[in-house]
Write a protein that holds these residues in place. Structure first.
Motif, PDB file in Angstrom:
ATOM      1  N   ALA A 268      83.772  28.650  23.672  1.00 17.11           N
ATOM      2  CA  ALA A 268      83.368  28.182  22.347  1.00 17.11           C
ATOM      3  C   ALA A 268      81.850  28.043  22.254  1.00 17.11           C
ATOM      4  O   ALA A 268      81.245  28.358  21.225  1.00 17.11           O
ATOM      5  N   ASN A 269      81.229  27.569  23.323  1.00 15.69           N
ATOM      6  CA  ASN A 269      79.770  27.475  23.334  1.00 15.69           C
ATOM      7  C   ASN A 269      79.122  28.854  23.255  1.00 15.69           C
ATOM      8  O   ASN A 269      78.100  29.031  22.582  1.00 15.69           O
ATOM      9  N   ARG A 270      79.713  29.823  23.930  1.00 13.95           N
ATOM     10  CA  ARG A 270      79.163  31.179  23.853  1.00 13.95           C
ATOM     11  C   ARG A 270      79.307  31.750  22.443  1.00 13.95           C
ATOM     12  O   ARG A 270      78.416  32.465  21.953  1.00 13.95           O
ATOM     13  N   LEU A 290      73.418  28.664  27.804  1.00 16.34           N
ATOM     14  CA  LEU A 290      73.258  28.077  29.137  1.00 16.34           C
ATOM     15  C   LEU A 290      74.418  27.141  29.469  1.00 16.34           C
ATOM     16  O   LEU A 290      74.884  27.101  30.616  1.00 16.34           O
ATOM     17  N   LYS A 291      74.893  26.403  28.465  1.00 16.59           N
ATOM     18  CA  LYS A 291      76.036  25.509  28.702  1.00 16.59           C
ATOM     19  C   LYS A 291      77.284  26.321  29.014  1.00 16.59           C
ATOM     20  O   LYS A 291      78.052  25.971  29.924  1.00 16.59           O
ATOM     21  N   ALA A 292      77.495  27.413  28.280  1.00 18.44           N
ATOM     22  CA  ALA A 292      78.639  28.287  28.564  1.00 18.44           C
ATOM     23  C   ALA A 292      78.557  28.833  29.983  1.00 18.44           C
ATOM     24  O   ALA A 292      79.557  28.862  30.719  1.00 18.44           O
ATOM     25  N   LEU A 293      77.359  29.250  30.376  1.00 17.72           N
ATOM     26  CA  LEU A 293      77.162  29.791  31.719  1.00 17.72           C
ATOM     27  C   LEU A 293      77.471  28.741  32.788  1.00 17.72           C
ATOM     28  O   LEU A 293      78.159  29.031  33.779  1.00 17.72           O
ATOM     29  N   HIS A 309      79.437  38.148  31.088  1.00 19.91           N
ATOM     30  CA  HIS A 309      79.216  38.201  29.647  1.00 19.91           C
ATOM     31  C   HIS A 309      78.178  37.171  29.207  1.00 19.91           C
ATOM     32  O   HIS A 309      77.348  37.448  28.336  1.00 19.91           O
ATOM     33  N   ASP A 310      78.230  35.985  29.811  1.00 19.85           N
ATOM     34  CA  ASP A 310      77.231  34.962  29.492  1.00 19.85           C
ATOM     35  C   ASP A 310      75.828  35.456  29.836  1.00 19.85           C
ATOM     36  O   ASP A 310      74.883  35.267  29.062  1.00 19.85           O
ATOM     37  N   ARG A 311      75.705  36.071  30.985  1.00 18.00           N
ATOM     38  CA  ARG A 311      74.380  36.539  31.422  1.00 18.00           C
ATOM     39  C   ARG A 311      73.872  37.670  30.529  1.00 18.00           C
ATOM     40  O   ARG A 311      72.674  37.750  30.238  1.00 18.00           O
ATOM     41  N   ARG A 312      74.769  38.526  30.105  1.00 20.03           N
ATOM     42  CA  ARG A 312      74.337  39.604  29.219  1.00 20.03           C
ATOM     43  C   ARG A 312      73.813  39.034  27.895  1.00 20.03           C
ATOM     44  O   ARG A 312      72.780  39.462  27.379  1.00 20.03           O
TER      45      ARG A 312
END
Length: 646
Positions: A268-270, A290-293, A309-312
């Motif tokens: 959800a954060n992402r 960053l929170k999602a990561l 996916h977060d990093r991308r």
């Protein structure tokens, strides 16, 4: 698009004279266990998961409620016993009640929509219309969840509304029905109708909590569904700033329900981060990404697909913040994970992203070598291959190898031209990229022609009105730049309205469009109109960029220019003095700009005192820097959107 209508609901209140449950616990629990039922409405196809907790059923206070159960009520157990022991003893009235109970039981046990409708048709003979509201709602929810016949779902939803929306009495079933109507209207692209129903559902839920009929916990699952549907609908209408507010609200509701480090909360954060990126608010996107990561690393480990996916996405954000080294670092970390998991398509697009980051860092040869490897992995007619050649052209343009760049663009255009009908959004974004490169090579006619072609594609897509605004802004700017001032104005005016609707009235892109529109009005000797829109531009940039940003200062000087053309020299002097004060804050880096600003101020003072050094308009030419600012803004938007959609 998967349906938010499959979200779990805690209960439905009973408003009929009969005491039986028409929506079973099994049915609702089945819905509560479904996977995510929505997609990221702002960008991409990642699911937004409903909260899966609270599958137990509760009652609202101060109301007569249905407690869903597979166990028959005592009343029906009595009838069953009578029938089994001595059916002939049943009176006509008792037999009718028994038959109704059998229909109710059959309706509860129906597994498919066909079975449900078949039983419902029999119920229509035995039940009053006012007793069929909840069955209509249940069938509508099932149809909407399956997504195959939105018209039929709409018909059941409207019938449920007619039954449940009586005597100004508010209830959870009414709110659910309004949410269902919003969902089905969205599926049918009736966005205004959808918005009306969803806004009313929101109000009903708010009133239920305020008057004490239900607790916050009671309404939370339905409210979450309503917020996601509002986000979907507003996004489809191009109202992305407003959609983001609803998406933020849905995240807050998840945070009240889920565990702090829930994987679903990470997702959800992402989603929120992606939404901010889509409207170019990279700074605001960063903490959510960053929170999602952090959540995904803690729950799934460094080498999970979710972390990749977060990093991308983090790479896209850092690119938007012009922190290109950080962007490339995140991209490389993402590539390692994607490669380990064998996700070749995602890996290929990440490699294209990396090449674009290398170009942003000025490492053109390195980018070209990367792309030469990547192109070998693409199909001859694939969109990915077209994107590789566009990136290759970008690198070659930066090396001023324009002939080679044009060849790359011709190859890309040839591939994309065959996909306009099947992938209009992706092709339109690629065309915008190509047109920007044509501008770089001073091939303005080719750029304008391709942008008009893009407009024709996007105008047919209601959900792409923000892109229509951006493309219209670029067409207007190019026409202004090439002398077609009169033709530029309709494009710029249209762009301003569409971008305000999509991104809000204070978004900096709107300010840039107003700045160019003012320049066009001034060129056509309409100084009063110019002063008005320059004032809009300055106000927007004061808020979105700050009063000391170079683009804000340019807008201030343009406003001074417009007042001078009207003959309001004192106002012109005041704004020019503000511009000088702002330039002084830039120190040695703005020595030339400060010197020019003082020169213009002296000319204004002479003009005000009746002494002229010549034609005022020649002394105050249209600022090329404002024009370049528009290109820069649109390029940032295009790059961010392109990278996020790859």
């Amino acid at each position: 698009m998967r349906k938010v209508s499959s979200f779990a609901v805690p209960h439905l209140q009973e408003y009929t004279k009969t005491s039986f449950s028409l929506i079973s616990k099994d049915f609702i629990s089945h819905f509560s266990s479904l996977p995510s039922t929505s997609t990221n409405p702002i960008n991409g196809n990642q699911p937004i998961s409903p909260q899966s907790s609270n599958t137990h059923l509760k009652s609202c206070s101060k109301t007569q409620s249905l407690h869903f159960s597979n166990v028959k009520t005592q009343q029906f157990q009595t009838f069953n016993t009578l029938v089994e022991q001595n059916p002939s003893q049943l009176s006509s009235r008792q037999r009718k009640i028994y038959e109704r109970s059998q229909l109710e039981e059959a309706f509860e046990s129906a597994k498919t929509i066909q079975e449900m409708i078949q039983v419902f048709q029999e119920m229509e003979v035995s039940f009053d219309e006012r007793e069929l509201g909840l069955p209509c709602l249940r069938i509508g929810l099932k149809l909407d969840q399956e997504g195959e016949d939105p018209e039929k779902a709409l018909s059941f939803a409207k019938r449920a509304l007619n039954i449940l929306d009586r005597d100004d009495k508010l209830s959870l079933p009414l709110a659910m029905t309004l949410q269902l109507l919003g969902s089905t209207c969205y599926s049918l692209k009736r966005f205004n109708d959808s918005l009306g129903y969803l806004n009313r559902a929101n109000r009903v839920l708010d009133e239920l909590v305020k008057d004490g009929s239900c607790s916050d916990e009671d309404v939370r699952p339905i409210l979450h569904a309503v917020q996601l549907e509002l986000c979907n609908t507003k996004t489809a209408m191009g109202r992305r700033e407003e959609a983001l507010a609803n998406l933020r609200k849905s995240l807050e509701l998840k945070e009240m329900t889920l565990e702090r480090d829930s994987k679903e909360l990470g997702k959800a954060n992402r989603d929120v981060a992606e939404a901010y990126v889509a409207i170019l608010h990279f700074k605001e996107a960063l903490p959510f990404c960053l929170k999602a990561l952090d959540i995904h690393k803690a729950q799934l480990g460094q080498n999970s697909v979710e972390v990749a996916h977060d990093r991308r996405l983090l790479g896209v954000i850092y690119t938007g913040l012009e922190e290109h080294e950080k962007a490339l670092e995140q991209n490389q970390l993402s590539q390692k994970v994607l490669k380990n998991w064998g996700l070749d398509t995602d890996l290929l697009r990440a490699e294209i992203d990396a090449a674009n980051m290398q170009i942003a860092l000025g490492r053109y040869d390195e980018a070209i070598n990367t792309l030469k490897v990547v192109v070998q992995q693409t199909g001859r007619e694939s969109e990915d291959r077209a994107m590789v050649f566009i990136s290759m052209a970008k690198a070659l343009c930066n090396q001023e190898k324009f002939t080679d760049a044009e060849k790359c663009l011709e190859i890309a255009s040839g591939i994309l031209g065959k996909k306009e009908k099947t992938s209009p959004v992706e092709v339109a974004e690629a065309y915008m990229e190509i047109s920007m490169l044509y501008e770089t090579m001073d091939k303005f006619e080719a750029a304008i022609s391709l942008l008009k072609r893009t407009l024709a594609m996007l105008e047919k897509l209601p959900q792409e009105q923000h892109s229509v605004g951006s493309v219209s802004a670029r067409v207007g700017w190019l026409l202004l730049l090439t002398g077609g001032v009169q033709h530029a104005i309709p494009f710029l005016e249209d762009a301003a309205e569409r971008l305000k609707e999509s991104f809000g009235s204070k978004h900096y892109a709107v300010g840039y469009v107003y700045n160019n529109l003012g320049a066009a009005y001034l060129e056509l000797d309409r100084p009063q109109s110019a002063a008005q829109v320059f004032a809009y531009a300055k106000d927007i940039m004061d808020v979105s960029l700050g009063p000391h940003h170079t683009d804000t200062i340019e807008a201030c000087q343009n406003l001074s220019k417009a007042y001078a053309a009207i003959g309001s020299y004192q106002l012109a002097i005041n704004f020019q003095e503000k511009a000088i004060e702002a330039w002084e804050g830039h120190g040695p880096s703005a020595v030339d700009e400060l010197k020019e600003a003082h020169r213009l101020l002296e000319q204004l003072k002479k003009k005000a005192s009746g002494v002229s050094d010549g034609n005022m308009m020649k002394a105050l030419p249209l600022a090329n820097s404002s024009e370049q600012v528009v290109v820069s803004a649109i390029e940032r938007q295009r790059n961010a959107t392109k990278m996020l959609n790859q």
